[in-house]
Motif scaffolding. Structure first.
Motif, PDB file in Angstrom:
ATOM      1  N   LYS A 171       0.831  -1.214   0.000  1.00 50.10           N
ATOM      2  CA  LYS A 171       0.000   0.000   0.000  1.00 50.10           C
ATOM      3  C   LYS A 171       0.859   1.255   0.000  1.00 50.10           C
ATOM      4  N   ASP A 172       2.138   1.128   0.470  1.00 53.79           N
ATOM      5  CA  ASP A 172       3.031   2.298   0.444  1.00 53.79           C
ATOM      6  C   ASP A 172       3.302   2.745  -0.971  1.00 53.79           C
ATOM      7  N   LEU A 173       3.195   1.785  -1.911  1.00 51.34           N
ATOM      8  CA  LEU A 173       3.561   2.101  -3.281  1.00 51.34           C
ATOM      9  C   LEU A 173       2.384   2.638  -4.085  1.00 51.34           C
ATOM     10  N   CYS A 174       1.295   2.968  -3.401  1.00 50.31           N
ATOM     11  CA  CYS A 174       0.124   3.418  -4.144  1.00 50.31           C
ATOM     12  C   CYS A 174       0.191   4.922  -4.338  1.00 50.31           C
ATOM     13  N   ILE A 175      -0.088   5.394  -5.545  1.00 53.80           N
ATOM     14  CA  ILE A 175      -0.117   6.841  -5.787  1.00 53.80           C
ATOM     15  C   ILE A 175      -1.563   7.306  -5.780  1.00 53.80           C
ATOM     16  N   LYS A 176      -2.389   6.666  -6.599  1.00 52.63           N
ATOM     17  CA  LYS A 176      -3.816   6.987  -6.593  1.00 52.63           C
ATOM     18  C   LYS A 176      -4.532   5.648  -6.764  1.00 52.63           C
ATOM     19  N   ALA A 177      -5.320   5.288  -5.755  1.00 53.45           N
ATOM     20  CA  ALA A 177      -5.907   3.944  -5.775  1.00 53.45           C
ATOM     21  C   ALA A 177      -6.758   3.737  -7.016  1.00 53.45           C
ATOM     22  N   GLY A 178      -6.571   2.596  -7.642  1.00 51.34           N
ATOM     23  CA  GLY A 178      -7.366   2.255  -8.814  1.00 51.34           C
ATOM     24  C   GLY A 178      -6.788   2.797 -10.102  1.00 51.34           C
ATOM     25  N   LYS A 179      -5.846   3.760 -10.008  1.00 57.64           N
ATOM     26  CA  LYS A 179      -5.341   4.358 -11.244  1.00 57.64           C
ATOM     27  C   LYS A 179      -3.836   4.218 -11.402  1.00 57.64           C
ATOM     28  N   HIS A 180      -3.088   4.686 -10.405  1.00 52.93           N
ATOM     29  CA  HIS A 180      -1.636   4.698 -10.565  1.00 52.93           C
ATOM     30  C   HIS A 180      -0.968   4.121  -9.342  1.00 52.93           C
ATOM     31  N   VAL A 181      -0.066   3.168  -9.590  1.00 52.68           N
ATOM     32  CA  VAL A 181       0.759   2.647  -8.497  1.00 52.68           C
ATOM     33  C   VAL A 181       2.173   2.512  -9.011  1.00 52.68           C
ATOM     34  N   TRP A 182       3.112   2.424  -8.067  1.00 57.93           N
ATOM     35  CA  TRP A 182       4.493   2.142  -8.432  1.00 57.93           C
ATOM     36  C   TRP A 182       4.654   0.646  -8.674  1.00 57.93           C
ATOM     37  N   VAL A 183       5.459   0.304  -9.692  1.00 57.28           N
ATOM     38  CA  VAL A 183       5.871  -1.085  -9.824  1.00 57.28           C
ATOM     39  C   VAL A 183       7.391  -1.087  -9.754  1.00 57.28           C
ATOM     40  N   LEU A 184       7.947  -1.957  -8.891  1.00 57.52           N
ATOM     41  CA  LEU A 184       9.403  -2.032  -8.738  1.00 57.52           C
ATOM     42  C   LEU A 184       9.894  -3.290  -9.443  1.00 57.52           C
ATOM     43  N   TYR A 185      10.671  -3.111 -10.498  1.00 61.22           N
ATOM     44  CA  TYR A 185      11.261  -4.265 -11.176  1.00 61.22           C
ATOM     45  C   TYR A 185      12.631  -4.500 -10.556  1.00 61.22           C
ATOM     46  N   CYS A 186      12.776  -5.623  -9.854  1.00 62.00           N
ATOM     47  CA  CYS A 186      14.060  -5.931  -9.215  1.00 62.00           C
ATOM     48  C   CYS A 186      14.749  -6.985 -10.057  1.00 62.00           C
ATOM     49  N   ASP A 187      15.806  -6.586 -10.737  1.00 66.00           N
ATOM     50  CA  ASP A 187      16.522  -7.547 -11.573  1.00 66.00           C
ATOM     51  C   ASP A 187      17.782  -7.985 -10.867  1.00 66.00           C
ATOM     52  N   LEU A 188      17.891  -9.286 -10.662  1.00 65.20           N
ATOM     53  CA  LEU A 188      19.095  -9.824 -10.013  1.00 65.20           C
ATOM     54  C   LEU A 188      19.871 -10.597 -11.059  1.00 65.20           C
ATOM     55  N   VAL A 189      21.120 -10.211 -11.235  1.00 67.24           N
ATOM     56  CA  VAL A 189      21.945 -10.919 -12.212  1.00 67.24           C
ATOM     57  C   VAL A 189      23.105 -11.556 -11.469  1.00 67.24           C
ATOM     58  N   CYS A 190      23.330 -12.826 -11.723  1.00 67.18           N
ATOM     59  CA  CYS A 190      24.469 -13.484 -11.101  1.00 67.18           C
ATOM     60  C   CYS A 190      25.670 -13.323 -12.024  1.00 67.18           C
ATOM     61  N   LEU A 191      26.759 -12.789 -11.482  1.00 68.22           N
ATOM     62  CA  LEU A 191      27.931 -12.583 -12.325  1.00 68.22           C
ATOM     63  C   LEU A 191      28.945 -13.707 -12.177  1.00 68.22           C
ATOM     64  N   ASP A 192      28.882 -14.405 -11.047  1.00 73.43           N
ATOM     65  CA  ASP A 192      29.837 -15.467 -10.807  1.00 73.43           C
ATOM     66  C   ASP A 192      29.134 -16.494  -9.916  1.00 73.43           C
ATOM     67  N   TYR A 193      29.035 -17.726 -10.397  1.00 74.46           N
ATOM     68  CA  TYR A 193      28.259 -18.723  -9.661  1.00 74.46           C
ATOM     69  C   TYR A 193      29.208 -19.670  -8.944  1.00 74.46           C
ATOM     70  N   ASP A 194      29.360 -19.461  -7.624  1.00 74.97           N
ATOM     71  CA  ASP A 194      30.173 -20.417  -6.880  1.00 74.97           C
ATOM     72  C   ASP A 194      29.351 -20.972  -5.730  1.00 74.97           C
ATOM     73  N   GLY A 195      28.119 -21.350  -6.013  1.00 74.75           N
ATOM     74  CA  GLY A 195      27.286 -21.971  -4.991  1.00 74.75           C
ATOM     75  C   GLY A 195      26.542 -20.947  -4.145  1.00 74.75           C
ATOM     76  N   ASN A 196      25.407 -21.393  -3.596  1.00 74.04           N
ATOM     77  CA  ASN A 196      24.656 -20.570  -2.666  1.00 74.04           C
ATOM     78  C   ASN A 196      24.224 -19.226  -3.250  1.00 74.04           C
ATOM     79  N   VAL A 197      23.669 -19.278  -4.456  1.00 72.13           N
ATOM     80  CA  VAL A 197      23.243 -18.033  -5.084  1.00 72.13           C
ATOM     81  C   VAL A 197      21.973 -17.501  -4.415  1.00 72.13           C
ATOM     82  N   THR A 198      21.214 -18.378  -3.747  1.00 73.06           N
ATOM     83  CA  THR A 198      19.970 -17.943  -3.081  1.00 73.06           C
ATOM     84  C   THR A 198      20.262 -16.923  -1.994  1.00 73.06           C
ATOM     85  N   ASP A 199      21.223 -17.231  -1.116  1.00 74.04           N
ATOM     86  CA  ASP A 199      21.539 -16.309  -0.014  1.00 74.04           C
ATOM     87  C   ASP A 199      22.007 -14.969  -0.550  1.00 74.04           C
ATOM     88  N   ALA A 200      22.889 -15.026  -1.569  1.00 75.99           N
ATOM     89  CA  ALA A 200      23.418 -13.785  -2.133  1.00 75.99           C
ATOM     90  C   ALA A 200      22.302 -12.957  -2.748  1.00 75.99           C
TER      91      ALA A 200
END
Lengths: 275, 228, 235
Positions: free
Chosen positions: A122-151
């Motif tokens: 609800k914090d991301l709402c600008i005007k209910a029903g019309k405009h809201v923020w959408v946050l695109y979170c892109d995670l790119v792995c540059l080096d895979y040495d295990g345990n990418v979930t935690d990182a």
């Protein structure tokens, strides 16, 4: 000679180290690799973070856009995480559509954000029903040495803390959106989930933060995501060797400790960033 | 091939009944004639159908030299598969890989297909139970059986076993545990919502007790199939 | 602990009735796994015991796992140089050398075409290697093995029905044989080939065999009598 033995019989090689309660890279069974965080390095993104967990490197960038909300939830903003494991991070990934691993980790991030309630949509709402923020979170792995979930979870949390959005208001007469670039506001982060992954080896030994080689030899994995006040928000054990109750309890305790360390690290890094 | 049907006791769940009971279970094995093993499993209104093919030919790219390659495809009733289905396939696949004695069938493939028939809450647990029954029907060598139980915590902190879809909407946390039949240790878990470590332990213990009922149900169903 | 004659499921521990004179040696058959001193069940079925010390689990399986020494019916799918590839219903195709037929030499090749049915014995088959089929016994005779010619009909049945047909206490083939002349080849891989005097009789015999899976000897006798009556009623 050790290298030949390691190639021919990797499992035996590991067992010899585990008998002395240590791992080939010198760590103890419960020790996590040294973590390094760099926040705010991408100037074109609203928020960004780079996390290095040993050799595993994950970069997270958050871009914000204004969009129409979903009709079933007209006053809630949207957060869309997407994890990309490109061919450059490891020889096991080929170029092409997202691999099953990437899809599983992406879904994992969606679940973590939902379960922990770290951001109130609800914090991301600008005007209910019309405009809201959408946050695109892109995670790119540059080096895979295990345990990418935690990182990934750490990178996402650090990047979200770094996000600063301009204030946007709706001009009632013209019906247009007005952006006030001078008035910036940061997201209200309610809690910070931290993930800890453990690998199970040979059905009985559990160690934390597996590297890529250890992941290949492991017979099972457990990931535990915890938030402040020692609350658990996600326990993900997709099959693998059965685990007894007391081992599971040990993992939980270890993940609480790790979560506190990780949160302190993020706080200290944030203090040094000027945004 | 005649199908074999079996129902569990007479524990019916109405709104006012005890929250510590599992929904009534119904199962049929050998429902499909062309597959090596198949089963349909329903818990309350929630129903799934699974088919197992194998050990059979494997594509060279997926061939593993020391054990069978297990592949799971999850088919929903409506819509195209997305990331959510992938995580469920991953959990199912890893659970099956642990239960099957895969080293007995190197360079073969064991394909499992699950079709969602009706989702009425706690669906992943129904799928895991259905796959275990299908593998029993196909006579694939297994180390132990797998049974899954769901439990939820509502806002007052009360535990509800095997919640229905309506009950799921008021829960603060939902946990699915899969147990194996020899030492009753946890093979897989999947949780939603947040909870404390003590709540986790309590749910673990209660679900373990409930899984014993499911193992007994498997035994009764197979006994009826084999008694002909 | 599971008892002999009861339904067992994977993960159950088995208590063996071990003879006191021979307490350490016992043989575990299909469906049982040995783990140092524990015997665990790995398939769902009925635990069976044969004197003095053989135990196994009788299960209802459809998929064939190639085992050494068994007679199987295969379909020739490919000819690769000197070797035929034969589909026996397992995870891999078996290889059959052209020299493994009676009287075959390098000059005198056997007449085998793609799509032919072959009745042979598995010479080599373990989980790590490709199975190998031969149509010749160790002393060079064919003993009924080889290419199955001149028509007939092949169909698949579950493996437990095959074992039942081949056991000495099942009277199905004998009873059918009293009334109708026919040829039959039974492969341990679930495949049965039947040839009767006419198409109608062949189909009747194959239906009789498929439906006998859950019948005991009395019911088999009644079924065969009904079948023969129906057949003579039509001709």
């Amino acid at each position: 000679m050790a290298a030949d033995f390691k190639t021919a019989q990797p499992v035996e090689y590991y067992r010899k180290f585990l008998e002395k309660d240590v791992r080939p890279d010198g760590r103890e069974l419960g020790e996590i690799r040294p973590t390094m965080i760099n926040i705010g390095s991408i100037s074109t993104a609203e928020g960004s973070a780079l996390v290095k967990l040993g050799n595993t490197t994950v970069l997270c960038g958050v871009k914000a856009e204004v969009t129409n909300p979903k009709s079933e939830e007209p006053d809630k903003g949207i957060i869309v995480p997407n994890v990309d494991l490109p061919a450059l991070c490891s020889p096991r990934f080929r170029p092409g559509p997202p691999s099953e691993q990437a899809q599983v980790v992406s879904q994992f991030m969606v679940e973590v954000i939902q379960n922990s309630g770290c951001i109130d949509p609800k914090d991301l709402c600008i005007k209910a029903g019309k405009h809201v923020w959408v946050l695109y979170c892109d995670l790119v792995c540059l080096d895979y040495d295990g345990n990418v979930t935690d990182a990934c979870v750490l990178a996402l949390m650090a990047a979200l803390k770094n996000v600063s959005l301009p204030k946007v208001t709706l001009n009632e007469e013209s019906g247009n959106l007005e952006t006030h670039m001078q008035e910036k506001w940061g997201l209200n982060i309610l809690c910070q989930p931290v993930a800890t992954t453990f690998a199970i080896f040979d059905d009985c030994i559990v160690f934390a933060d597996p590297t890529d080689e250890e992941e290949n030899l492991a017979t099972g994995k457990v990931t535990i995501v915890t938030t402040e006040e020692d609350k658990i928000c996600f326990v993900h054990k997709p099959g693998g060797s059965p685990l007894s109750d007391d081992k599971l309890q040990n993992c939980l305790q270890r993940s609480f400790i790790r979560a506190r360390e990780a949160r302190n690290l993020v706080e200290t890094t944030l203090v040094n960033v000027d945004r | 091939m005649p199908a074999h049907r079996s129902t569990m006791g007479s524990k019916f769940r109405t709104r006012s009944s005890s929250p510590m009971e599992l929904r009534p279970m119904l199962s049929e094995v050998s429902v499909l004639s062309r597959s090596d093993g198949s089963a349909s499993f329903s818990q309350g209104d929630c129903c799934a159908l699974a088919a197992v093919y194998g050990p059979g030919e494997v594509k060279v790219a997926k061939e593993l030299s020391d054990k069978a390659s297990v592949e799971v495809v999850f088919k929903m009733k409506v819509g195209l598969p997305g990331c959510k289905e992938k995580i469920q396939e991953r959990i199912l696949r890893n659970t099956c890989e642990t239960a099957i004695a895969a080293t007995l069938y190197p360079r073969t493939a064991i394909d499992i297909v699950i079709q969602e028939m009706h989702n009425s809450g706690s669906f992943l647990a129904t799928c895991i139970n259905c796959v275990c029954m299908a593998m029993l029907d196909a006579c694939v060598d297994m180390k132990y059986l797998v049974a899954a139980v769901t439990c939820g915590l509502n806002s007052e902190g009360e535990l509800i076993l095997d919640p229905t879809l309506e009950q799921e909407s008021d829960l603060t946390a939902l946990m699915i545990f899969a147990y194996e039949s020899s030492n009753f240790e946890v093979i897989a878990t999947y949780t939603t919502g947040s909870f404390t470590s003590d709540q986790f332990q309590i749910c673990l213990i209660h679900c373990r007790e409930a899984s014993k009922h499911i193992f007994q149900f498997f035994r009764d169903t197979m006994a009826r199939k084999l008694s002909k | 602990m599971a008892e002999v004659g009861s339904v067992v499921l994977p993960g159950d521990q088995v208590r063996l009735m071990i003879n006191t004179e021979d307490s350490t040696r016992f043989v575990t058959g299909p469906g049982l796994r040995r783990d140092s001193d524990q015997v665990t069940v790995s398939k769902a079925g009925i635990l069976k015991h044969k004197e003095p010390n053989i135990y196994w689990v009788d299960s209802r399986q459809k998929r064939y796992i190639p085992t050494k020494g068994e007679n199987v019916i295969g379909i020739v799918t490919m000819k690769a140089g000197d070797v035929f590839r034969v589909d026996i219903g397992g995870s891999e195709q078996a290889s059959l050398s052209y020299l493994s037929f009676e009287g075959a030499t390098k000059r005198n090749r056997p007449d085998v075409k793609i799509g032919d049915l072959v009745f042979g014995r598995l010479l080599v088959s373990n989980k790590d290697m490709e199975p190998e089929l031969v149509c010749i016994s160790s002393n060079g005779r064919s003993n009924g093995m080889g290419v199955i010619r001149d028509g007939g009909f092949m169909f698949t049945v579950p493996l437990n029905l095959i074992r039942k047909l081949l056991s000495s206490d099942c009277n199905l083939l004998k009873t059918l044989g009293h009334h109708l002349p026919f040829e039959v080849a039974i492969g341990m891989n679930g495949r049965v080939w039947v040839k009767g005097r006419s198409v109608r009789e062949t189909i009747a015999i194959s239906n009789a065999i498929s439906s006998a899976e859950f019948m005991d000897n009395m019911q088999i006798k009644m079924m065969c009598n009904k079948l023969v009556d129906a057949l003579t009623g039509f001709t």
